[in-house]
Design an enzyme around this catalytic site. Structure first.
Site, PDB file in Angstrom:
ATOM      1  CB  ALA A   9     -21.973 -26.904  -6.731  1.00 48.32           C
ATOM      2  NE  ARG A 154     -12.154 -46.109  -5.162  1.00 48.99           N
ATOM      3  CZ  ARG A 154     -11.770 -44.966  -4.593  1.00 48.99           C
ATOM      4  NH1 ARG A 154     -11.344 -44.952  -3.344  1.00 48.99           N
ATOM      5  NH2 ARG A 154     -11.809 -43.834  -5.274  1.00 48.99           N
ATOM      6  CG  HIS A 178     -12.669 -42.766   2.838  1.00 49.20           C
ATOM      7  ND1 HIS A 178     -12.609 -43.716   1.852  1.00 49.20           N
ATOM      8  CD2 HIS A 178     -12.420 -41.581   2.209  1.00 49.20           C
ATOM      9  CE1 HIS A 178     -12.337 -43.149   0.691  1.00 49.20           C
ATOM     10  NE2 HIS A 178     -12.204 -41.852   0.874  1.00 49.20           N
TER      11      HIS A 178
HETATM   12  N1  LIG Z   1     -15.098 -39.057   0.918  1.00 44.20           N
HETATM   13  C1  LIG Z   1     -14.742 -39.402  -0.312  1.00 44.20           C
HETATM   14  O1  LIG Z   1     -14.850 -40.565  -0.701  1.00 44.20           O
HETATM   15  C2  LIG Z   1     -14.222 -38.350  -1.247  1.00 44.20           C
HETATM   16  C3  LIG Z   1     -14.110 -38.594  -2.602  1.00 44.20           C
HETATM   17  C4  LIG Z   1     -13.591 -37.590  -3.432  1.00 44.20           C
HETATM   18  C5  LIG Z   1     -13.225 -36.356  -2.892  1.00 44.20           C
HETATM   19  N2  LIG Z   1     -13.368 -36.167  -1.558  1.00 44.20           N
HETATM   20  C6  LIG Z   1     -13.008 -34.891  -0.944  1.00 44.20           C
HETATM   21  O2  LIG Z   1     -13.898 -33.888  -1.416  1.00 44.20           O
HETATM   22  C7  LIG Z   1     -13.251 -32.613  -1.331  1.00 44.20           C
HETATM   23  C8  LIG Z   1     -13.343 -31.906  -2.681  1.00 44.20           C
HETATM   24  O3  LIG Z   1     -12.606 -32.601  -3.643  1.00 44.20           O
HETATM   25  P1  LIG Z   1     -12.523 -32.053  -5.161  1.00 44.20           P
HETATM   26  O4  LIG Z   1     -11.676 -32.988  -5.903  1.00 44.20           O
HETATM   27  O5  LIG Z   1     -13.882 -31.748  -5.642  1.00 44.20           O
HETATM   28  O6  LIG Z   1     -11.712 -30.687  -4.914  1.00 44.20           O
HETATM   29  P2  LIG Z   1     -11.777 -29.341  -5.783  1.00 44.20           P
HETATM   30  O7  LIG Z   1     -10.569 -28.568  -5.425  1.00 44.20           O
HETATM   31  O8  LIG Z   1     -12.032 -29.657  -7.210  1.00 44.20           O
HETATM   32  O9  LIG Z   1     -13.061 -28.610  -5.220  1.00 44.20           O
HETATM   33  C9  LIG Z   1     -13.103 -28.124  -3.921  1.00 44.20           C
HETATM   34  C10 LIG Z   1     -14.228 -27.131  -3.788  1.00 44.20           C
HETATM   35  O10 LIG Z   1     -14.221 -26.657  -2.449  1.00 44.20           O
HETATM   36  C11 LIG Z   1     -14.143 -25.225  -2.448  1.00 44.20           C
HETATM   37  N3  LIG Z   1     -13.310 -24.838  -1.303  1.00 44.20           N
HETATM   38  C12 LIG Z   1     -12.013 -25.139  -1.096  1.00 44.20           C
HETATM   39  N4  LIG Z   1     -11.597 -24.610   0.071  1.00 44.20           N
HETATM   40  C13 LIG Z   1     -12.676 -24.001   0.608  1.00 44.20           C
HETATM   41  C14 LIG Z   1     -12.896 -23.241   1.784  1.00 44.20           C
HETATM   42  N5  LIG Z   1     -11.927 -23.053   2.677  1.00 44.20           N
HETATM   43  N6  LIG Z   1     -14.126 -22.734   2.008  1.00 44.20           N
HETATM   44  C15 LIG Z   1     -15.122 -22.932   1.130  1.00 44.20           C
HETATM   45  N7  LIG Z   1     -14.975 -23.635  -0.005  1.00 44.20           N
HETATM   46  C16 LIG Z   1     -13.768 -24.148  -0.262  1.00 44.20           C
HETATM   47  C17 LIG Z   1     -13.533 -24.839  -3.777  1.00 44.20           C
HETATM   48  O11 LIG Z   1     -13.955 -23.541  -4.163  1.00 44.20           O
HETATM   49  C18 LIG Z   1     -14.098 -25.918  -4.700  1.00 44.20           C
HETATM   50  O12 LIG Z   1     -15.400 -25.603  -5.136  1.00 44.20           O
HETATM   51  C19 LIG Z   1     -11.812 -32.911  -0.902  1.00 44.20           C
HETATM   52  O13 LIG Z   1     -11.672 -32.746   0.494  1.00 44.20           O
HETATM   53  C20 LIG Z   1     -11.632 -34.364  -1.292  1.00 44.20           C
HETATM   54  O14 LIG Z   1     -10.612 -35.013  -0.560  1.00 44.20           O
HETATM   55  C21 LIG Z   1     -13.857 -37.111  -0.744  1.00 44.20           C
HETATM   56  O1  LIG Z   2      -8.373 -40.461  -2.276  1.00 45.67           O
HETATM   57  C1  LIG Z   2      -8.816 -39.319  -2.128  1.00 45.67           C
HETATM   58  O2  LIG Z   2      -8.175 -38.413  -1.591  1.00 45.67           O
HETATM   59  C2  LIG Z   2     -10.189 -39.006  -2.653  1.00 45.67           C
HETATM   60  C3  LIG Z   2     -11.211 -39.947  -2.109  1.00 45.67           C
HETATM   61  O3  LIG Z   2     -11.155 -40.073  -0.739  1.00 45.67           O
HETATM   62  C4  LIG Z   2     -11.179 -41.286  -2.771  1.00 45.67           C
HETATM   63  O4  LIG Z   2     -10.971 -42.290  -2.101  1.00 45.67           O
HETATM   64  O5  LIG Z   2     -11.412 -41.320  -3.994  1.00 45.67           O
END
Ligand SMILES: NC(=O)c1ccc[n+]([C@@H]2O[C@H](COP(=O)([O-])OP(=O)(O)OC[C@H]3O[C@@H](n4cnc5c(N)ncnc54)[C@H](O)[C@@H]3O)[C@@H](O)[C@H]2O)c1
Ligand SMILES: O=C(O)C[C@H](O)C(=O)O
Length: 317
Positions: A9, A154, A178
């Site tokens: 979070a 999208r 994805h």
């Molecule tokens: N599936 C999707 O469509 C989608 C969309 C957006 C982001 N994501 C993914 O969500 C994840 C988070 O993205 P974000 O932009 O919020 O990143 P961010 O760096 O802003 O946040 C990551 C969070 O994870 C925590 N974290 C990182 N490594 C960790 C570990 N080893 N153990 C515990 N906590 C850990 C950090 O403290 C932070 O709170 C990424 O893997 C990103 O690729 C997926």
């Molecule tokens: O592209 C990324 O790495 C983040 C996420 O999976 C997205 O599609 O927005």
């Protein structure tokens, strides 16, 4: 009445998702979880969120923790923690590093919240869904990922813009990874209930350009502003609303399939699934020949990466 926990979070996606989820009336308790050492930041998040609740009149119990064991009593647990990709990286480059954290987290979730639904957002999301399923020991209906729901959103927006119609008039799906090997289902795309191929303007539709835009959206946003936040945050809230409202909507999420798509299965990947309070239930479908070829290739890719990551995880445990 439901408790939602967001693991990760303090991150970009987790913090915005928390805010969008706080607008869902079924949610009575929200737990914001971060890594040890992030207590102060989490306190700040709670205070900031409480201010927004005051402005909106939202009544919700809000708590924070750095212990995954505190997931106990959660109805939905959303995992957004882990590394995001950097410009030039593929989501699959994150697979092993994020899998270590996901496996550890999922084990605790399985022990402490055996009745919860575990919703994976961490990338590469299809592989992380498989890792979470394996290490949590939960049932396949309980573990799912954001999958190609965001990609489908999208594409829907691009089609709506092209035909100058409201997005609610467009139904479309992208299935598979994805990621690069995702597959658009033009055969399942309708506008105002009319199959898109029955519309005279369909022949001019820039299919390839649209899919190039969808495939590169994440990378484009990361390059320009550092992280994708609003799209994923709203997509996450849609799924949570569908679950807690027991809505039985069919959305395209990453789910374990046995053989539901043209007999193809034994993988976690983006497929249409009926979603309600009990979890996620893939809908058996039969695809057009061209679509099956693309989907089978996507499945093979994800299966190979998942097997490789799982083997490496076993070796280092
Ligand atoms: N599936 C999707 O469509 C989608 C969309 C957006 C982001 N994501 C993914 O969500 C994840 C988070 O993205 P974000 O932009 O919020 O990143 P961010 O760096 O802003 O946040 C990551 C969070 O994870 C925590 N974290 C990182 N490594 C960790 C570990 N080893 N153990 C515990 N906590 C850990 C950090 O403290 C932070 O709170 C990424 O893997 C990103 O690729 C997926
Ligand atoms: O592209 C990324 O790495 C983040 C996420 O999976 C997205 O599609 O927005």
């Amino acid at each position: 009445m439901a408790k939602v926990t967001i693991i990760g979070a303090t991150g970009n996606v987790g913090s915005f998702a928390a805010h969008t989820i706080s607008e869902i009336p079924h949610v009575t308790d929200m737990l914001l979880m971060g890594r040890p050492g992030r207590e102060e930041f989490l306190e700040g998040c709670c205070r900031d969120m409480a201010d927004s609740f005051a402005a909106r009149g939202t009544q919700m119990r809000l708590a924070h923790s750095t212990r995954v064991a505190d997931v106990e009593g959660s109805d939905v647990i959303i995992c957004t923690s882990g590394m995001p990709r950097q410009v030039g990286q593929d989501r699959n480059d994150l697979a092993f590093e994020n899998a270590k954290m996901v496996a550890e987290t999922a084990e605790i979730v399985g022990e402490r919240a055996p009745d919860a639904l575990l919703f994976m957002v961490t990338n590469p999301v299809d592989v992380m869904t498989a890792v979470a399923l394996k290490y949590s020991g939960l049932e396949p209906r309980q573990v799912f990922g954001l999958g190609t729901h965001l990609d489908s959103m999208r594409l829907k927006a691009l089609i709506a813009e092209y035909f100058k119609v409201h997005v609610s008039e467009v139904h479309t799906r992208i299935i598979g990874e994805h990621g690069e090997s995702m597959v658009p289902l033009w055969s399942a795309t309708t506008i105002g209930g009319i199959q898109i191929c029955n519309l005279p303007t369909f022949s001019g539709l820039p299919h390839r350009e649209m899919m190039d835009t969808v495939r590169s959206s994440g990378q484009f946003i990361i390059k320009n502003k550092g992280a994708t936040v609003y799209g994923p945050g709203e997509a996450i809230a849609t799924l949570v609303r569908t679950i807690l409202g027991d809505e039985n909507r069919i959305l395209t999420v990453s789910s374990y399939i046995r053989s539901e798509v043209n007999g193809i299965g034994d993988v976690c990947i983006g497929v249409p699934a009926r979603i309600n309070r009990k979890g996620v239930f893939p809908v058996p479908i039969k695809l057009a020949d061209r679509e099956v070829t693309g989907f089978a290739a996507s499945v093979e890719k994800i299966r190979t990466i998942t097997a490789d990551v799982t083997e490496k995880l076993e070796q280092c445990r």
